[in-house]
Design a protein around this motif. Structure first.
Motif, PDB file in Angstrom:
ATOM      1  N   ARG A  73       0.825  -1.202   0.000  1.00 24.34           N
ATOM      2  CA  ARG A  73       0.000   0.000   0.000  1.00 24.34           C
ATOM      3  C   ARG A  73       0.864   1.258   0.000  1.00 24.34           C
ATOM      4  NH1 ARG A  73      -5.211   0.895  -0.669  1.00 24.34           N
ATOM      5  NH2 ARG A  73      -5.350   2.125   1.223  1.00 24.34           N
ATOM      6  N   ASN A  75      -1.228   7.726  -0.514  1.00 21.58           N
ATOM      7  CA  ASN A  75      -1.904   8.348  -1.645  1.00 21.58           C
ATOM      8  C   ASN A  75      -2.452   9.709  -1.231  1.00 21.58           C
ATOM      9  OD1 ASN A  75      -3.569   8.980  -3.816  1.00 21.58           O
ATOM     10  ND2 ASN A  75      -5.058   7.374  -3.388  1.00 21.58           N
ATOM     11  N   CYS A  99      -3.971  11.919  -3.023  1.00 15.17           N
ATOM     12  CA  CYS A  99      -4.946  12.415  -3.999  1.00 15.17           C
ATOM     13  C   CYS A  99      -6.052  13.212  -3.310  1.00 15.17           C
ATOM     14  CB  CYS A  99      -5.541  11.237  -4.773  1.00 15.17           C
ATOM     15  SG  CYS A  99      -6.498  11.760  -6.194  1.00 15.17           S
ATOM     16  N   GLY A 137      -9.092  13.518  -4.240  1.00 13.16           N
ATOM     17  CA  GLY A 137     -10.396  12.856  -4.301  1.00 13.16           C
ATOM     18  C   GLY A 137     -10.692  12.443  -5.712  1.00 13.16           C
ATOM     19  N   PRO A 138     -11.122  11.172  -5.890  1.00 12.40           N
ATOM     20  CA  PRO A 138     -11.181  10.109  -4.908  1.00 12.40           C
ATOM     21  C   PRO A 138      -9.864  10.004  -4.131  1.00 12.40           C
ATOM     22  CG  PRO A 138     -12.164   9.372  -6.963  1.00 12.40           C
ATOM     23  CD  PRO A 138     -11.591  10.717  -7.211  1.00 12.40           C
ATOM     24  N   ALA A 139      -9.982   9.650  -2.868  1.00 13.64           N
ATOM     25  CA  ALA A 139      -8.846   9.740  -1.960  1.00 13.64           C
ATOM     26  C   ALA A 139      -8.622   8.426  -1.226  1.00 13.64           C
ATOM     27  CB  ALA A 139      -9.087  10.860  -0.958  1.00 13.64           C
ATOM     28  N   LEU A 191     -10.953  -1.159   3.648  1.00 13.26           N
ATOM     29  CA  LEU A 191     -10.784  -1.893   2.389  1.00 13.26           C
ATOM     30  C   LEU A 191     -10.643  -3.387   2.649  1.00 13.26           C
ATOM     31  CD1 LEU A 191      -8.363   0.538   0.519  1.00 13.26           C
ATOM     32  CD2 LEU A 191     -10.800   0.195   0.065  1.00 13.26           C
ATOM     33  N   SER A 215     -16.545   7.745  -4.729  1.00 12.68           N
ATOM     34  CA  SER A 215     -17.263   8.786  -5.458  1.00 12.68           C
ATOM     35  C   SER A 215     -18.603   8.257  -5.956  1.00 12.68           C
ATOM     36  CB  SER A 215     -16.422   9.278  -6.628  1.00 12.68           C
ATOM     37  OG  SER A 215     -16.082   8.205  -7.483  1.00 12.68           O
ATOM     38  N   GLY A 216     -19.508   9.194  -6.243  1.00 15.56           N
ATOM     39  CA  GLY A 216     -20.835   8.808  -6.731  1.00 15.56           C
ATOM     40  C   GLY A 216     -21.892   8.911  -5.656  1.00 15.56           C
ATOM     41  N   MET A 230      -8.825  -5.241  -4.436  1.00 16.64           N
ATOM     42  CA  MET A 230      -9.400  -4.214  -3.557  1.00 16.64           C
ATOM     43  C   MET A 230      -8.352  -3.297  -2.934  1.00 16.64           C
ATOM     44  SD  MET A 230     -12.023  -2.742  -2.227  1.00 16.64           S
ATOM     45  CE  MET A 230     -13.532  -3.719  -2.313  1.00 16.64           C
ATOM     46  N   LEU A 231      -7.252  -3.862  -2.459  1.00 18.10           N
ATOM     47  CA  LEU A 231      -6.276  -3.010  -1.754  1.00 18.10           C
ATOM     48  C   LEU A 231      -5.156  -2.513  -2.653  1.00 18.10           C
ATOM     49  CD1 LEU A 231      -7.520  -4.827   0.790  1.00 18.10           C
ATOM     50  CD2 LEU A 231      -5.746  -3.493   1.929  1.00 18.10           C
ATOM     51  N   ASP A 232      -5.027  -3.125  -3.810  1.00 12.68           N
ATOM     52  CA  ASP A 232      -3.868  -2.783  -4.651  1.00 12.68           C
ATOM     53  C   ASP A 232      -4.178  -3.166  -6.092  1.00 12.68           C
ATOM     54  OD1 ASP A 232      -1.423  -2.268  -5.771  1.00 12.68           O
ATOM     55  OD2 ASP A 232      -0.366  -3.882  -4.744  1.00 12.68           O
ATOM     56  N   MET A 283      -2.861   1.163  -4.640  1.00 12.73           N
ATOM     57  CA  MET A 283      -4.146   1.828  -4.387  1.00 12.73           C
ATOM     58  C   MET A 283      -5.294   0.935  -4.837  1.00 12.73           C
ATOM     59  SD  MET A 283      -3.712   5.660  -5.942  1.00 12.73           S
ATOM     60  CE  MET A 283      -2.836   5.117  -7.417  1.00 12.73           C
ATOM     61  N   SER A 284      -6.423   1.092  -4.164  1.00 18.01           N
ATOM     62  CA  SER A 284      -7.674   0.538  -4.674  1.00 18.01           C
ATOM     63  C   SER A 284      -8.144   1.423  -5.827  1.00 18.01           C
ATOM     64  CB  SER A 284      -8.729   0.552  -3.568  1.00 18.01           C
ATOM     65  OG  SER A 284      -9.970   0.103  -4.062  1.00 18.01           O
ATOM     66  N   MET A 332     -10.973   2.555  -6.116  1.00 17.08           N
ATOM     67  CA  MET A 332     -11.836   3.612  -5.562  1.00 17.08           C
ATOM     68  C   MET A 332     -11.051   4.736  -4.906  1.00 17.08           C
ATOM     69  SD  MET A 332     -13.818   1.857  -2.340  1.00 17.08           S
ATOM     70  CE  MET A 332     -14.044   0.197  -2.965  1.00 17.08           C
ATOM     71  N   GLU A 333      -9.731   4.580  -4.822  1.00 14.58           N
ATOM     72  CA  GLU A 333      -8.882   5.637  -4.261  1.00 14.58           C
ATOM     73  C   GLU A 333      -8.148   6.426  -5.343  1.00 14.58           C
ATOM     74  OE1 GLU A 333      -7.245   3.812  -0.142  1.00 14.58           O
ATOM     75  OE2 GLU A 333      -6.585   2.754  -1.913  1.00 14.58           O
ATOM     76  N   MET A 334      -8.364   6.042  -6.589  1.00 14.49           N
ATOM     77  CA  MET A 334      -7.608   6.679  -7.679  1.00 14.49           C
ATOM     78  C   MET A 334      -8.252   7.978  -8.149  1.00 14.49           C
ATOM     79  SD  MET A 334      -6.925   3.599 -10.305  1.00 14.49           S
ATOM     80  CE  MET A 334      -5.919   2.198  -9.822  1.00 14.49           C
ATOM     81  N   SER A 335      -7.431   8.942  -8.469  1.00 15.63           N
ATOM     82  CA  SER A 335      -7.942  10.127  -9.149  1.00 15.63           C
ATOM     83  C   SER A 335      -8.615   9.707 -10.443  1.00 15.63           C
ATOM     84  CB  SER A 335      -6.795  11.083  -9.467  1.00 15.63           C
ATOM     85  OG  SER A 335      -7.262  12.100 -10.351  1.00 15.63           O
ATOM     86  N   HIS A 336      -9.798  10.285 -10.693  1.00 16.78           N
ATOM     87  CA  HIS A 336     -10.486   9.959 -11.958  1.00 16.78           C
ATOM     88  C   HIS A 336      -9.698  10.482 -13.155  1.00 16.78           C
ATOM     89  CE1 HIS A 336     -11.878  13.772 -10.404  1.00 16.78           C
ATOM     90  NE2 HIS A 336     -12.380  14.121 -11.565  1.00 16.78           N
ATOM     91  N   ALA A 340     -18.709   8.113 -10.825  1.00 15.99           N
ATOM     92  CA  ALA A 340     -18.754   6.978  -9.890  1.00 15.99           C
ATOM     93  C   ALA A 340     -17.690   5.976 -10.335  1.00 15.99           C
ATOM     94  CB  ALA A 340     -20.148   6.358  -9.890  1.00 15.99           C
ATOM     95  N   THR A 341     -16.449   6.260  -9.937  1.00 17.39           N
ATOM     96  CA  THR A 341     -15.307   5.540 -10.512  1.00 17.39           C
ATOM     97  C   THR A 341     -15.346   4.036 -10.228  1.00 17.39           C
ATOM     98  OG1 THR A 341     -14.015   6.168  -8.559  1.00 17.39           O
ATOM     99  CG2 THR A 341     -13.739   7.504 -10.528  1.00 17.39           C
ATOM    100  N   TYR A 342     -15.675   3.675  -9.014  1.00 19.31           N
ATOM    101  CA  TYR A 342     -15.612   2.250  -8.679  1.00 19.31           C
ATOM    102  C   TYR A 342     -16.701   1.467  -9.430  1.00 19.31           C
ATOM    103  CZ  TYR A 342     -14.529  -1.922  -6.000  1.00 19.31           C
ATOM    104  OH  TYR A 342     -14.145  -3.190  -5.645  1.00 19.31           O
ATOM    105  N   LEU A 352     -16.207  -1.614 -12.070  1.00 15.79           N
ATOM    106  CA  LEU A 352     -16.916  -2.900 -11.992  1.00 15.79           C
ATOM    107  C   LEU A 352     -17.678  -3.181 -13.277  1.00 15.79           C
ATOM    108  CD1 LEU A 352     -17.966  -2.735  -8.280  1.00 15.79           C
ATOM    109  CD2 LEU A 352     -16.775  -4.655  -9.327  1.00 15.79           C
TER     110      LEU A 352
END
Lengths: 360, 360
Positions: free
Chosen positions: A3, A6, A8, A10-12, A19, A201-202, B26-28, B34-35, B37-41, B240-242, B246
């Protein structure tokens, strides 16, 4: 890679234990044979998840029964329209304070629905300060007073709650929600996109004083009508169930950390460390008036902009991610929300010190 | 419990391998630390995920460059307002066909924005059939013709694409999207809430012919303006990135199954098995005209309503979940979307046969 840290905006980053729990429950939530994202939003199981999340949020933020808590879709940007559509009512205008890019976006969208009075602005200073409230040109007959307690991009944060008298106070708390104690009773409406301190996000959380429900304009899309969403427990349509579940896990995590009071102390310490380092190292600078420096988003510049690329490359190599500043501001930005461990801030400072020593 | 067979109408079951991949990442995500859901869009990683999802969807559904593909927030219910706000343009009215509860909801919302002509309705039949297109009172000057190819609640599905002439055809494909081959070029706009055949709730996919962009009414919230969303690659705000990620995993899974043609054959077989069983067993009944029976949502009644509770209890006990019919229809409903394995339908039929034998 293990890990990373990060930063960022956001998403953060999210708490690692959250997780891990989401991972472990992905295929089978507590023996139901289903993932949460496969559950009917009207099932006993999901209703239990949803209610626990709301109750934990109420407890964490100190939200009384005078307020409805809504779990809506679309993010803060959709609230920029939802708010005037719902709150202007029979009033001619609303007051807005302009302290940065997110304020400006809120203002631009609100102008499409009514007369917007920009009661104060710190644009002349490059958004490095918050105008003294004594200088604000607010109006007693405004439908509401809107402000942005924390400007995610500029890194500017109010250290006071504006006094709006009898005019409902509306706040975009996307990047400060749950990061420190706040007296909710001073607000008419608070909204927060989830992707900073709450979850994925969302999802956008709206906390609205119940007397402000029921004023939506005729043309308000049903899905944007606070009264409809409140009357249906945020399930007028299928809500963003998985994001709601993750928000609930974050709230449980926050409670385990000691709630927002404990979190505020940690956040203050994290931010102070980084600002103290920036202030004492000639190679780095932050432009914001010290009193209004954000605890959550810390922009900084290098003495030589030409080294930005190298700085970022080196940071990435040691697992310090997403430090690039917003394109409108340049330089760097470290977003250190609740879920950023203090060890991440320490690692960043170590890296910054080494970089300044070698390249400064 | 191990994984159950979940017949929920939505949020609905997802492919097990998709959930496994989501769990493992999920965790990486691929060594990023990063997950998703933690990434910048706006990060390279997420943009890559987002583009792959769009490209796979275009390939699966056969979407040409004449169309924009949008990943929006809010679900089909928000599209009920978004569509008239964007497509009515200078036209006075739009045509809608009423074949069930979702049609009615779309009509009710559209009426708030313009003159709606209900061109045809099967309400008199209890929504058990689709009116013959020869009887429809469509208007050549309508802004668009809206219909609901599959009624999730009633279990009614068109076996034809209406001919709308030069009027753009608009379809709510929430519960039929990607379940069988469809000629996209016949449509002006297709929308689908993700939580049936695409991914988690909170995401809605919109496929819009590009010449229909740019007509939004002045009062359209920016986040509902198709042109804005298209111009910004569905990233005007944080998407809604995650959920998008999916959806991308589901699209990859669909491709691995052989795409929508192969899926259509499996879905036809799954539905036929269940309808054949219902038709040949006196204890069960389905009210829909055989030609218009849904491949996705199969409502059925027991000969004795008093046994419904026992039927559901027994089903739950053997891992056949969420078979209770919609409150407005009663009885049972088995939703058998793409991700429901044929083995789930077989298990359901075995259980139904045993139950009828013991209690019928």
């Amino acid at each position: 890679m293990s890990r990373a840290f990060n930063f960022c905006a956001g998403p953060a980053t999210l708490p690692e234990t959250v997780l891990e729990q989401a991972r472990d429950e992905m295929l089978d939530w507590r023996g139901t044979g289903m993932s949460v994202m496969e559950m009917s939003h009207r099932s006993d199981e999901f209703v239990q998840i949803a209610e626990a999340a709301e109750n934990d949020l109420r407890e964490l933020a100190g939200v009384s029964d005078d307020y409805a808590v809504l779990f809506m879709q679309g993010g803060a940007s959709s609230q920029f329209a939802t708010i005037p559509l719902n709150l202007l009512g029979s009033k001619a205008s609303a007051d807005y304070v302009n302290t940065g890019i997110w304020s400006k976006k809120a203002i631009a969208e609100a102008k499409r629905y009514g007369d917007v009075n920009v009661a104060a602005s710190s644009e002349d200073s490059g958004f490095t300060t918050v105008p003294d409230q004594a200088s604000w040109h607010t109006r007693a007959d405004a439908a509401y007073l809107h402000y942005t307690p924390n400007e995610t991009i500029g890194g500017l944060e109010y250290d006071f709650i504006p006094d709006s008298g009898k005019v409902p106070l509306v706040a975009d708390m996307s990047s400060t929600m749950l990061s420190r104690p706040v007296d909710i009773s001073k607000f008419g409406l608070i909204y927060a996109g989830a992707q900073k301190n709450i979850g994925p996000s969302g999802l956008v959380v709206v906390i609205i004083r119940k007397d402000l429900l029921g004023m939506a304009r005729k043309e308000t899309p049903t899905m944007m009508n606070y009264q409809v969403i409140a009357d249906n427990g945020s399930m007028y349509n299928t809500p963003a169930t998985y994001s709601w579940y993750l928000a609930g896990l974050v709230f449980k995590w926050l409670k385990a950390q000691g709630g927002v009071k404990a979190m505020g102390e940690i956040n203050y310490r994290k931010a102070k460390k980084l600002y103290d380092f920036i202030d004492t190292n000639d190679f780095y600078a932050n432009p914001i008036a010290p009193r209004f420096r954000s605890w959550m988003n810390i922009p900084f510049t290098l003495a030589d902009d030409g080294l930005n690329g190298e700085f970022l490359k080196g940071a990435n190599a040691c697992g310090l991610l997403n430090l690039k500043g917003h394109r409108s501001v340049g330089g760097m930005r470290a977003s250190i929300y609740n879920a950023m461990p203090e060890a991440g801030v320490d690692a960043l400072i170590r890296y910054m010190a080494e970089f300044a020593k070698e390249r400064g």
